[in-house]
Scaffold this active site. Structure first.
Site, PDB file in Angstrom:
ATOM      1  N   ASP A 178      41.383  37.176  33.238  1.00 13.52           N
ATOM      2  CA  ASP A 178      40.413  38.201  32.868  1.00 13.52           C
ATOM      3  C   ASP A 178      39.172  37.590  32.208  1.00 13.52           C
ATOM      4  OD1 ASP A 178      39.412  40.719  32.599  1.00 13.52           O
ATOM      5  OD2 ASP A 178      40.836  41.375  31.065  1.00 13.52           O
ATOM      6  N   ASN A 183      41.512  47.377  41.753  1.00 11.95           N
ATOM      7  CA  ASN A 183      40.214  46.686  41.845  1.00 11.95           C
ATOM      8  C   ASN A 183      39.315  47.182  42.977  1.00 11.95           C
ATOM      9  OD1 ASN A 183      41.454  43.431  40.691  1.00 11.95           O
ATOM     10  ND2 ASN A 183      40.447  45.063  39.540  1.00 11.95           N
TER      11      ASN A 183
HETATM   12  C1  FPP Z   1      38.998  39.734  36.007  1.00  5.85           C
HETATM   13  O1  FPP Z   1      37.745  39.521  35.402  1.00  5.85           O
HETATM   14  C2  FPP Z   1      39.061  38.992  37.248  1.00  5.85           C
HETATM   15  C3  FPP Z   1      39.270  39.539  38.482  1.00  5.85           C
HETATM   16  C4  FPP Z   1      39.485  40.975  38.691  1.00  5.85           C
HETATM   17  C5  FPP Z   1      39.243  38.697  39.691  1.00  5.85           C
HETATM   18  C6  FPP Z   1      39.995  37.410  39.605  1.00  5.85           C
HETATM   19  C7  FPP Z   1      39.595  36.612  40.757  1.00  5.85           C
HETATM   20  C8  FPP Z   1      39.278  35.313  40.763  1.00  5.85           C
HETATM   21  C9  FPP Z   1      39.405  34.423  39.581  1.00  5.85           C
HETATM   22  C10 FPP Z   1      38.744  34.670  42.014  1.00  5.85           C
HETATM   23  C11 FPP Z   1      39.667  34.511  43.166  1.00  5.85           C
HETATM   24  C12 FPP Z   1      41.062  34.074  42.868  1.00  5.85           C
HETATM   25  C13 FPP Z   1      41.677  32.979  43.394  1.00  5.85           C
HETATM   26  C14 FPP Z   1      43.155  32.799  43.222  1.00  5.85           C
HETATM   27  C15 FPP Z   1      40.964  31.948  44.172  1.00  5.85           C
HETATM   28  P1  FPP Z   1      36.772  40.757  35.204  1.00  5.85           P
HETATM   29  O2  FPP Z   1      35.821  40.804  36.327  1.00  5.85           O
HETATM   30  O3  FPP Z   1      37.575  42.005  35.028  1.00  5.85           O
HETATM   31  O4  FPP Z   1      36.045  40.357  33.900  1.00  5.85           O
HETATM   32  P2  FPP Z   1      35.439  41.374  32.818  1.00  5.85           P
HETATM   33  O5  FPP Z   1      36.613  42.063  32.212  1.00  5.85           O
HETATM   34  O6  FPP Z   1      34.748  40.468  31.888  1.00  5.85           O
HETATM   35  O7  FPP Z   1      34.525  42.306  33.542  1.00  5.85           O
END
Ligand code: FPP
Length: 229
Positions: free
Chosen positions: A15, A63
């Site tokens: 996250d 998501n």
């Molecule tokens: C949460 O951060 C992250 C996600 C919903 C996406 C995770 C995906 C990746 C790290 C990239 C692809 C994965 C792999 C395995 C190659 P957020 O966007 O919710 O952050 P925030 O809470 O600060 O908005």
């Protein structure tokens, strides 16, 4: 200091990509790119430290409600990762498991997921489990519906677990969530009933070996304390 008790299975709720980027005055997708780039390092360090199964929350069933360009970006990063990472999976003999409903993903990505799982399915020592279009409630309902279709009227835990995406994987011992949020967000609820929960303020793109070691040292302490009771 090396951790004395190494968990077999660690789950990461990656996250804080968006907030990491915002803090740098950059668009959210830049954070996802950096987050995806961090996956190789953390997964490699986990295996080096003796962790057998690494689960990553890459994309949840919730998501899809994000802006289309962000959804597209995350799925594109996963696509790229699967293509780039195959060689490493094979060299290091890592089995890839993708947990989630692949049927509603872009066809090319679904094909790639199935192909990479197939070619690594006989590796046993190390497992990388990526939760993609994954939701814990969806998984549990899927398992129940599969059992109903088989005509079962009474089931054991083993029967049930065989129907989960994580069939034959050990339970999760430790869940690490980055970015200061303290929620599980539908991440492997059945598999994590005994998991220790570790929360760190570090955003996922900044989560490195030092942060990982802190989580493992904390886990070892927790385990030692419980072992004494
Ligand atoms: C949460 O951060 C992250 C996600 C919903 C996406 C995770 C995906 C990746 C790290 C990239 C692809 C994965 C792999 C395995 C190659 P957020 O966007 O919710 O952050 P925030 O809470 O600060 O908005």
């Amino acid at each position: 200091m090396e951790s004395k008790v190494i968990p077999s299975h660690v789950g990461f709720i990656m996250d804080g990509n968006g907030r990491w980027a915002k803090g740098k005055g950059m668009p959210r997708n830049y954070g996802h790119t950096k987050g995806a780039n961090n996956v190789d390092l953390v997964v490699s360090k986990c295996f080096e430290k003796g962790i057998k199964v690494v689960s990553l929350y890459a994309f949840s069933t919730e998501n899809w409600t994000r802006p289309k360009q962000e959804v597209d970006k995350i799925l594109a990063l996963l696509h790229k990762f699967l293509i780039k990472y195959t060689k490493k999976l094979i060299t290091n003999q890592v089995r890839l498991v993708i947990s989630g409903d692949l049927n509603v993903l872009p066809e090319e990505l679904a094909v790639l997921c199935r192909e990479k799982m197939e070619i690594t399915k006989n590796f046993e020592g190390k497992i990388l489990n990526i939760a993609l279009n994954y939701g814990g409630r969806q998984e549990i309902l899927m398992a129940v519906n599969n059992l109903l279709k088989q005509g079962k009227t009474e089931i054991t835990e083993e029967d049930f677990m065989r129907e989960l995406y994580t069939a034959n994987l050990p339970d999760i011992d430790l869940i690490v969530r980055t970015s200061g949020e303290q929620r599980l967000s539908n991440f492997f609820p059945y598999q994590s009933v005994y998991a220790e929960l570790y929360f760190t303020n570090a955003y996922w793109p900044d989560f490195n070996e030092e942060e990982l070691q802190k989580a493992l040292d904390w886990y070892a302490e927790r385990n030692r304390r419980f072992g004494g009771v």
